[in-house]
Design a protein around this motif. Structure first.
Motif, PDB file in Angstrom:
ATOM      1  N   THR A   1       0.827  -1.208   0.000  1.00  0.00           N
ATOM      2  CA  THR A   1       0.000   0.000   0.000  1.00  0.00           C
ATOM      3  C   THR A   1       0.860   1.256   0.000  1.00  0.00           C
ATOM      4  O   THR A   1       0.570   2.236  -0.678  1.00  0.00           O
TER       5      THR A   1
ATOM      6  N   GLU B   1       2.307   1.890  -3.412  1.00  0.00           N
ATOM      7  CA  GLU B   1       1.334   2.003  -4.508  1.00  0.00           C
ATOM      8  C   GLU B   1       1.331   3.403  -5.100  1.00  0.00           C
ATOM      9  O   GLU B   1       1.102   3.597  -6.282  1.00  0.00           O
TER      10      GLU B   1
ATOM     11  N   LEU C   1     -15.168   1.839  -0.683  1.00  0.00           N
ATOM     12  CA  LEU C   1     -14.038   2.762  -0.716  1.00  0.00           C
ATOM     13  C   LEU C   1     -12.782   2.192  -0.060  1.00  0.00           C
ATOM     14  O   LEU C   1     -11.693   2.742  -0.229  1.00  0.00           O
TER      15      LEU C   1
ATOM     16  N   PHE D   1      -9.295   1.910  -1.683  1.00  0.00           N
ATOM     17  CA  PHE D   1      -8.768   3.152  -2.256  1.00  0.00           C
ATOM     18  C   PHE D   1      -8.440   4.204  -1.194  1.00  0.00           C
ATOM     19  O   PHE D   1      -7.990   5.295  -1.523  1.00  0.00           O
ATOM     20  N   LYS D   2      -8.654   3.884   0.073  1.00  0.00           N
ATOM     21  CA  LYS D   2      -8.433   4.877   1.118  1.00  0.00           C
ATOM     22  C   LYS D   2      -6.962   5.252   1.242  1.00  0.00           C
ATOM     23  O   LYS D   2      -6.635   6.419   1.508  1.00  0.00           O
TER      24      LYS D   2
ATOM     25  N   TYR E   1      -4.739   5.439  -1.085  1.00  0.00           N
ATOM     26  CA  TYR E   1      -4.418   6.380  -2.166  1.00  0.00           C
ATOM     27  C   TYR E   1      -4.988   7.767  -1.855  1.00  0.00           C
ATOM     28  O   TYR E   1      -4.313   8.794  -2.033  1.00  0.00           O
TER      29      TYR E   1
ATOM     30  N   ILE F   1      -9.596   7.819  -8.711  1.00  0.00           N
ATOM     31  CA  ILE F   1      -9.763   6.436  -8.248  1.00  0.00           C
ATOM     32  C   ILE F   1     -10.736   5.665  -9.138  1.00  0.00           C
ATOM     33  O   ILE F   1     -10.684   4.425  -9.174  1.00  0.00           O
ATOM     34  N   GLN F   2     -11.607   6.358  -9.867  1.00  0.00           N
ATOM     35  CA  GLN F   2     -12.429   5.654 -10.852  1.00  0.00           C
ATOM     36  C   GLN F   2     -11.568   5.034 -11.930  1.00  0.00           C
ATOM     37  O   GLN F   2     -11.860   3.940 -12.434  1.00  0.00           O
TER      38      GLN F   2
ATOM     39  N   ARG G   1      -8.824   3.784 -11.359  1.00  0.00           N
ATOM     40  CA  ARG G   1      -8.193   2.645 -10.703  1.00  0.00           C
ATOM     41  C   ARG G   1      -9.192   1.538 -10.367  1.00  0.00           C
ATOM     42  O   ARG G   1      -8.823   0.547  -9.741  1.00  0.00           O
TER      43      ARG G   1
ATOM     44  N   TYR H   1     -12.566   2.200  -9.003  1.00  0.00           N
ATOM     45  CA  TYR H   1     -13.603   2.555  -8.037  1.00  0.00           C
ATOM     46  C   TYR H   1     -14.954   2.660  -8.731  1.00  0.00           C
ATOM     47  O   TYR H   1     -15.081   3.268  -9.794  1.00  0.00           O
TER      48      TYR H   1
END
Length: 398
Positions: free
Chosen positions: A129, A132, A210, A213-214, A216, A237-238, A240, A242
């Motif tokens: 993480t 990333e 979520l 993706f938190k 990030y 994040i979409q 990625r 989401y």
């Protein structure tokens, strides 16, 4: 008279027995609240129920075998009471350990291994993480504190109650009856540290859409010093993967600004999910599942060794290679994780029956259909009939 003729005709045939737990929720002849067991005897050649016994004790089963001589093959689960009864009343009968129960015991050993090494998985997930989002320092959040959720509070109180009774020298069965718990649950709370139990309870909380993706979002929030819009981060994040709404992202940013956001938990698969990936045939896994299992194997050598042993044993079961069982047991007893060693030792104690189960075509699969029928009858008669009437209905073929 008809039932007697059936029993006489079946004297030289093969009898299969299977044990099913009877809880107060689903089984009518649970004589008291807790766990009561019954035994179903099925003739495999005729596919018919031969008899129903009110318990699973060795004395009851041995008495039945003594009255019905001539059983050649007895396929059973891993209950030691059945083994004792067969050795006493039918020493010449061939015992066959059921393959489904062997795989069930294997899955339990693998899942316990995964539970014991969740720290390895969490450490690797947290390292991935951090890397990333390159060149962005992760947000320094306060140390993780367990939220006061219902499941965590229940775990804490249950641990205190069980250990309070253990200090008074209560037995496992007595504690289980007092707290209305399964004995396996009582043993788990007795043998497991409170921190590990609380961590397991925390990990059962859903992370939400979520969750992955938190990390990030937190890093981007820190990079921009809080001056970033929810719409922009939603678009990032979409890309990625989401699939949630922008409102969820805005709420998380508001929590970050207010300092009330929960620390990010590593996204790691549950022990049960990992076990399903390991025990299932590899060709049935999706590409994503295969990749995640590979990450788990890279994170923990003990889980890797348990995975290799489990797949080797499953191969013995599916291809009935009983002649290789002893070699598998020797490998598992050398340097395998403790739960796998325990499983191997359990197999060694029942070596002849397990070898027969991995060699001969017999299994207790024929019992399962009858068990489903028994459950239906029990639900229909719950609280309205005695065991004798239930037994009569079970033996009466539709």
């Amino acid at each position: 008279m008809g039932l007697r003729r059936v029993i006489v005709r079946l004297r030289v045939r093969r009898y299969f027995c299977d044990r099913k737990s009877c809880s107060h929720k689903t089984f009518a002849f649970a004589f008291r609240k807790g766990c009561t067991y019954g035994t179903v005897l099925v003739d495999v050649e005729a596919g018919r129920v031969v008899d129903v016994l009110p318990d699973r004790t060795s004395e009851t089963f041995a008495a039945w075998l003594a009255e019905h001589l001539g059983a050649e093959i007895i396929c059973r689960d891993r209950a030691s009471a059945y083994t004792k009864a067969v050795k006493e009343a039918a020493p010449d009968a061939l015992e066959v350990a059921d393959r489904w129960h062997l795989l069930q015991n294997l899955s339990a050993a693998v899942e316990k291994t995964c539970h014991q090494h969740r720290d390895c998985l969490r450490k690797r997930a947290e390292e991935e993480t951090v890397t990333e989002v390159p060149d962005v320092a992760p947000m320094l959040l306060p140390s993780a504190e367990l939220p006061r959720t219902q499941i965590i509070e229940r775990t804490r109180h249950r641990y205190e109650d069980i250990h309070h009774l253990l200090e008074k020298r209560w037995t496992i069965s007595a504690i289980a009856r007092r707290l209305n718990l399964d004995r396996k649950t009582v043993r788990r709370f007795r043998d497991t540290d409170l921190d590990e139990l609380l961590a397991s309870a925390r990990d059962r909380r859903p992370s939400g859409v979520l969750g992955p993706f938190k990390a990030y979002l937190n890093a981007r929030f820190t990079e921009a010093q809080g001056q970033v819009s929810g719409t922009r981060l939603s678009l990032e994040i979409q890309a990625r993967g989401y699939r949630g709404s922008r409102q969820v992202v805005r709420k998380h940013l508001a929590a970050l600004r207010a300092g009330t956001a929960e620390p990010v938990r590593a996204d790691i698969p549950s022990p049960r999910k990992i076990t399903s990936w390991i025990v299932r045939p590899r060709e049935t896994l999706t590409k994503r599942q295969d990749e995640r299992l590979l990450q788990v194997r890279l994170a923990c050598p003990d889980i890797t060794w348990a995975c290799d042993l489990a797949r080797a044993f499953a191969d013995l079961v599916r291809h009935q290679r009983g002649h290789l069982l002893l070699e598998w047991i020797r490998q598992a007893e050398q340097d395998a994780p403790k739960p796998m060693k325990g499983f191997a030792g359990f197999l060694r104690q029942d070596l002849d029956a397990v070898t027969a189960g991995l060699t001969l075509p017999w299994s207790s699969g024929v019992v399962e259909g009858h068990v489903n029928r028994v459950k239906t009858l029990k639900r229909a008669m719950y609280g309205r009939a005695s065991f004798e009437l239930l037994r009569t209905r079970i033996l009466t073929q539709p």
